[in-house]
Design a protein around this motif. Sequence first.
Motif, PDB file in Angstrom:
ATOM      1  N   ASP A   1       0.816  -1.215   0.000  1.00 49.66           N
ATOM      2  CA  ASP A   1       0.000   0.000   0.000  1.00 49.66           C
ATOM      3  C   ASP A   1       0.848   1.262   0.000  1.00 49.66           C
ATOM      4  O   ASP A   1       0.382   2.309  -0.417  1.00 49.66           O
ATOM      5  CB  ASP A   1      -0.939   0.012   1.209  1.00 49.66           C
ATOM      6  CG  ASP A   1      -2.005  -1.049   1.085  1.00 49.66           C
ATOM      7  OD1 ASP A   1      -2.915  -0.871   0.260  1.00 49.66           O
ATOM      8  OD2 ASP A   1      -1.932  -2.062   1.800  1.00 49.66           O
ATOM      9  N   HIS A   2       2.077   1.156   0.519  1.00 51.29           N
ATOM     10  CA  HIS A   2       2.984   2.306   0.513  1.00 51.29           C
ATOM     11  C   HIS A   2       4.403   1.787   0.612  1.00 51.29           C
ATOM     12  O   HIS A   2       4.740   1.039   1.519  1.00 51.29           O
ATOM     13  CB  HIS A   2       2.686   3.233   1.693  1.00 51.29           C
ATOM     14  CG  HIS A   2       3.229   4.616   1.516  1.00 51.29           C
ATOM     15  ND1 HIS A   2       4.583   4.884   1.447  1.00 51.29           N
ATOM     16  CD2 HIS A   2       2.609   5.803   1.389  1.00 51.29           C
ATOM     17  CE1 HIS A   2       4.759   6.180   1.295  1.00 51.29           C
ATOM     18  NE2 HIS A   2       3.570   6.764   1.249  1.00 51.29           N
ATOM     19  N   ASP A   3       5.241   2.174  -0.330  1.00 47.04           N
ATOM     20  CA  ASP A   3       6.641   1.766  -0.321  1.00 47.04           C
ATOM     21  C   ASP A   3       7.371   2.509   0.802  1.00 47.04           C
ATOM     22  O   ASP A   3       6.835   3.421   1.415  1.00 47.04           O
ATOM     23  CB  ASP A   3       7.288   2.069  -1.676  1.00 47.04           C
ATOM     24  CG  ASP A   3       8.473   1.165  -1.965  1.00 47.04           C
ATOM     25  OD1 ASP A   3       8.926   0.450  -1.055  1.00 47.04           O
ATOM     26  OD2 ASP A   3       8.943   1.175  -3.112  1.00 47.04           O
ATOM     27  N   PHE A   4       8.619   2.127   1.064  1.00 49.58           N
ATOM     28  CA  PHE A   4       9.400   2.748   2.126  1.00 49.58           C
ATOM     29  C   PHE A   4       9.373   4.262   2.007  1.00 49.58           C
ATOM     30  O   PHE A   4       9.593   4.821   0.936  1.00 49.58           O
ATOM     31  CB  PHE A   4      10.858   2.278   2.074  1.00 49.58           C
ATOM     32  CG  PHE A   4      11.047   0.872   2.563  1.00 49.58           C
ATOM     33  CD1 PHE A   4      10.812   0.549   3.880  1.00 49.58           C
ATOM     34  CD2 PHE A   4      11.473  -0.119   1.700  1.00 49.58           C
ATOM     35  CE1 PHE A   4      10.989  -0.738   4.339  1.00 49.58           C
ATOM     36  CE2 PHE A   4      11.662  -1.404   2.143  1.00 49.58           C
ATOM     37  CZ  PHE A   4      11.417  -1.715   3.470  1.00 49.58           C
ATOM     38  N   SER A   5       9.121   4.921   3.131  1.00 47.08           N
ATOM     39  CA  SER A   5       9.041   6.379   3.149  1.00 47.08           C
ATOM     40  C   SER A   5       9.236   6.875   4.577  1.00 47.08           C
ATOM     41  O   SER A   5       9.029   6.146   5.541  1.00 47.08           O
ATOM     42  CB  SER A   5       7.665   6.828   2.640  1.00 47.08           C
ATOM     43  OG  SER A   5       7.525   8.225   2.754  1.00 47.08           O
ATOM     44  N   SER A   6       9.617   8.128   4.689  1.00 50.25           N
ATOM     45  CA  SER A   6       9.654   8.791   5.995  1.00 50.25           C
ATOM     46  C   SER A   6       8.623   9.924   6.034  1.00 50.25           C
ATOM     47  O   SER A   6       8.619  10.714   6.968  1.00 50.25           O
ATOM     48  CB  SER A   6      11.061   9.328   6.282  1.00 50.25           C
ATOM     49  OG  SER A   6      11.450  10.226   5.260  1.00 50.25           O
ATOM     50  N   ASP A   7       7.761   9.977   5.043  1.00 48.16           N
ATOM     51  CA  ASP A   7       6.720  11.001   4.955  1.00 48.16           C
ATOM     52  C   ASP A   7       5.536  10.588   5.823  1.00 48.16           C
ATOM     53  O   ASP A   7       4.715   9.745   5.434  1.00 48.16           O
ATOM     54  CB  ASP A   7       6.286  11.171   3.499  1.00 48.16           C
ATOM     55  CG  ASP A   7       5.268  12.276   3.301  1.00 48.16           C
ATOM     56  OD1 ASP A   7       4.467  12.546   4.226  1.00 48.16           O
ATOM     57  OD2 ASP A   7       5.258  12.867   2.210  1.00 48.16           O
ATOM     58  N   ILE A   8       5.448  11.177   7.008  1.00 48.85           N
ATOM     59  CA  ILE A   8       4.419  10.810   7.979  1.00 48.85           C
ATOM     60  C   ILE A   8       3.017  10.958   7.393  1.00 48.85           C
ATOM     61  O   ILE A   8       2.173  10.072   7.542  1.00 48.85           O
ATOM     62  CB  ILE A   8       4.566  11.651   9.270  1.00 48.85           C
ATOM     63  CG1 ILE A   8       5.863  11.286   9.986  1.00 48.85           C
ATOM     64  CG2 ILE A   8       3.370  11.447  10.193  1.00 48.85           C
ATOM     65  CD1 ILE A   8       6.202  12.174  11.174  1.00 48.85           C
ATOM     66  N   SER A   9       2.763  12.052   6.719  1.00 43.97           N
ATOM     67  CA  SER A   9       1.434  12.318   6.179  1.00 43.97           C
ATOM     68  C   SER A   9       1.011  11.266   5.152  1.00 43.97           C
ATOM     69  O   SER A   9      -0.107  10.738   5.214  1.00 43.97           O
ATOM     70  CB  SER A   9       1.398  13.709   5.556  1.00 43.97           C
ATOM     71  OG  SER A   9       0.142  13.972   4.997  1.00 43.97           O
ATOM     72  N   SER A  10       1.888  10.934   4.219  1.00 45.34           N
ATOM     73  CA  SER A  10       1.505   9.959   3.190  1.00 45.34           C
ATOM     74  C   SER A  10       1.366   8.554   3.773  1.00 45.34           C
ATOM     75  O   SER A  10       0.503   7.780   3.352  1.00 45.34           O
ATOM     76  CB  SER A  10       2.489   9.980   2.020  1.00 45.34           C
ATOM     77  OG  SER A  10       3.753   9.515   2.406  1.00 45.34           O
ATOM     78  N   LEU A  11       2.207   8.209   4.748  1.00 42.44           N
ATOM     79  CA  LEU A  11       2.083   6.907   5.398  1.00 42.44           C
ATOM     80  C   LEU A  11       0.764   6.800   6.151  1.00 42.44           C
ATOM     81  O   LEU A  11       0.066   5.784   6.070  1.00 42.44           O
ATOM     82  CB  LEU A  11       3.261   6.667   6.347  1.00 42.44           C
ATOM     83  CG  LEU A  11       4.590   6.348   5.670  1.00 42.44           C
ATOM     84  CD1 LEU A  11       5.751   6.553   6.627  1.00 42.44           C
ATOM     85  CD2 LEU A  11       4.580   4.933   5.117  1.00 42.44           C
ATOM     86  N   LYS A  12       0.395   7.860   6.871  1.00 44.11           N
ATOM     87  CA  LYS A  12      -0.859   7.838   7.615  1.00 44.11           C
ATOM     88  C   LYS A  12      -2.064   7.823   6.678  1.00 44.11           C
ATOM     89  O   LYS A  12      -3.080   7.192   6.978  1.00 44.11           O
ATOM     90  CB  LYS A  12      -0.913   9.006   8.588  1.00 44.11           C
ATOM     91  CG  LYS A  12       0.089   8.817   9.745  1.00 44.11           C
ATOM     92  CD  LYS A  12       0.158  10.006  10.644  1.00 44.11           C
ATOM     93  CE  LYS A  12      -0.965   9.996  11.624  1.00 44.11           C
ATOM     94  NZ  LYS A  12      -0.808  11.012  12.686  1.00 44.11           N
TER      95      LYS A  12
END
Length: 122
Positions: free
Chosen positions: A42-53
């Motif tokens: 659903d979401h590749d590795f990221s440190s973007d809190i908003s997009s992960l949430k």
Amino acid sequence: MSSAKSAASNFVDELLNGTTGIRIAVVTINGGSGGNGSPQLDHDFSSDISSLKNAINSITASGGTNLQGGFYAARLLAESSTANKKAVVLLSDGAPTYSYNSQISTDFTVACGSINYFNISR
């Protein structure tokens, strides 16, 4: 499901708040579009809190749960990462209802003290 999503969002907040070099991916392991329990990234590795949430909040429960598939998808993601330290966190809203057939057969004897042959069962 709402408790699992809330816990996942809190995890993202706590882990990524003020840190650098940490990335999180989101994989769902429910029935998915085909209803067969296949894991879906659903979401590749990221440190973007908003997009992960946003990805976490978009998760819906459908079909069954394939924990084995989730761990397999996590292994593939971990292998694709160049990070020195890797961790997998599994969060589920239910018991597993799907699994893969084993492609590996084993033929071994396990000895334990005076007990030479025994079965391991649940």
